[in-house]
Scaffold this motif. Structure first.
Motif, PDB file in Angstrom:
ATOM      1  N   GLU A 220       0.833  -1.194   0.000  1.00 44.95           N
ATOM      2  CA  GLU A 220       0.000   0.000   0.000  1.00 44.95           C
ATOM      3  C   GLU A 220       0.870   1.248   0.000  1.00 44.95           C
ATOM      4  O   GLU A 220       2.018   1.216   0.434  1.00 44.95           O
ATOM      5  N   GLU A 221       0.298   2.352  -0.470  1.00 45.43           N
ATOM      6  CA  GLU A 221       1.005   3.630  -0.437  1.00 45.43           C
ATOM      7  C   GLU A 221       0.929   4.175   0.981  1.00 45.43           C
ATOM      8  O   GLU A 221      -0.143   4.480   1.481  1.00 45.43           O
ATOM      9  N   VAL A 222       2.075   4.280   1.617  1.00 54.01           N
ATOM     10  CA  VAL A 222       2.143   4.797   2.979  1.00 54.01           C
ATOM     11  C   VAL A 222       2.502   6.276   2.879  1.00 54.01           C
ATOM     12  O   VAL A 222       3.634   6.626   2.574  1.00 54.01           O
ATOM     13  N   PHE A 223       1.523   7.134   3.090  1.00 51.61           N
ATOM     14  CA  PHE A 223       1.775   8.567   3.015  1.00 51.61           C
ATOM     15  C   PHE A 223       2.153   9.058   4.402  1.00 51.61           C
ATOM     16  O   PHE A 223       1.382   9.692   5.102  1.00 51.61           O
TER      17      PHE A 223
ATOM     18  N   ALA B  92       5.855  -5.292  -7.738  1.00 44.99           N
ATOM     19  CA  ALA B  92       4.929  -6.273  -7.164  1.00 44.99           C
ATOM     20  C   ALA B  92       3.816  -5.607  -6.358  1.00 44.99           C
ATOM     21  O   ALA B  92       3.354  -6.146  -5.363  1.00 44.99           O
ATOM     22  N   THR B  93       3.389  -4.441  -6.768  1.00 41.66           N
ATOM     23  CA  THR B  93       2.304  -3.732  -6.101  1.00 41.66           C
ATOM     24  C   THR B  93       1.390  -3.145  -7.166  1.00 41.66           C
ATOM     25  O   THR B  93       1.802  -2.954  -8.307  1.00 41.66           O
ATOM     26  N   ARG B  94       0.168  -2.853  -6.791  1.00 42.58           N
ATOM     27  CA  ARG B  94      -0.769  -2.275  -7.756  1.00 42.58           C
ATOM     28  C   ARG B  94      -0.608  -0.765  -7.850  1.00 42.58           C
ATOM     29  O   ARG B  94      -1.333  -0.105  -8.582  1.00 42.58           O
ATOM     30  N   PHE B  95       0.360  -0.214  -7.117  1.00 46.31           N
ATOM     31  CA  PHE B  95       0.587   1.227  -7.135  1.00 46.31           C
ATOM     32  C   PHE B  95       1.844   1.567  -7.914  1.00 46.31           C
ATOM     33  O   PHE B  95       2.675   0.705  -8.169  1.00 46.31           O
ATOM     34  N   GLY B  96       1.990   2.818  -8.279  1.00 49.03           N
ATOM     35  CA  GLY B  96       3.165   3.238  -9.028  1.00 49.03           C
ATOM     36  C   GLY B  96       3.262   4.751  -9.119  1.00 49.03           C
ATOM     37  O   GLY B  96       3.270   5.297 -10.217  1.00 49.03           O
ATOM     38  N   LEU B  97       3.334   5.425  -7.980  1.00 44.03           N
ATOM     39  CA  LEU B  97       3.399   6.886  -7.995  1.00 44.03           C
ATOM     40  C   LEU B  97       4.826   7.367  -8.210  1.00 44.03           C
ATOM     41  O   LEU B  97       5.134   8.004  -9.211  1.00 44.03           O
TER      42      LEU B  97
END
Length: 143
Positions: free
Chosen positions: A44-47, A68-73
């Motif tokens: 998860e994106e940990v902000f 290996a994550t669904r995120f990519g910021l």
């Protein structure tokens, strides 16, 4: 916390400055290591001020972990090898890649935005203007 439940080692933890207002919500900077790739801290994106360190065997394994994550910021690549810098930046699936630095890069001239579940499109720069325009083709036959 999730880190304690999963027995994730905390390598270091910073402090919240004494001057911080009492009305805020603060988290001390934390460095964790050996975070399993499927753990929510890695997924998860940990902000917040949390860094999860994961070891890797080689470039392919590093890319496998990074993607290996669904995120990519935003991603960061740290290496002195110039060829590796661009090879890794090209392979990681992220909207923005920093090489040997990290943070909110550039001014309004550099597009910013993610890929996958981290967003669609770009803010800032000429790329952002495309979201406010509509392309129209007009074909005219003369004669």
């Amino acid at each position: 916390s999730d880190a304690q439940v999963a027995n994730i080692p905390m390598v270091a933890q910073g402090q919240i400055v004494d001057e911080a207002p009492d009305t805020g919500f603060y988290q001390a900077p934390t460095l964790l290591r050996d975070v399993p790739v499927m753990h929510r801290l890695a997924q998860e994106e940990v902000f917040g001020p949390v860094l999860c360190a994961m070891s890797f065997r080689d470039e392919d394994h590093a890319i496998e972990l990074a993607n290996a994550t669904r995120f990519g910021l935003v991603a960061g690549v740290w290496t002195r090898d110039g060829a590796r810098q661009f090879r890794m930046a090209r392979r990681v699936k992220s909207g923005q890649v920093f090489i040997n630095n990290y943070g909110a890069g550039g001014g309004v001239e550099l597009p910013f935005g993610g890929v996958k579940s981290s967003g669609y499109g770009r803010e800032k720069g000429f790329e952002a203007l495309y979201g406010f325009t509509a392309l129209k083709t007009v074909a005219v036959r003369h004669g």
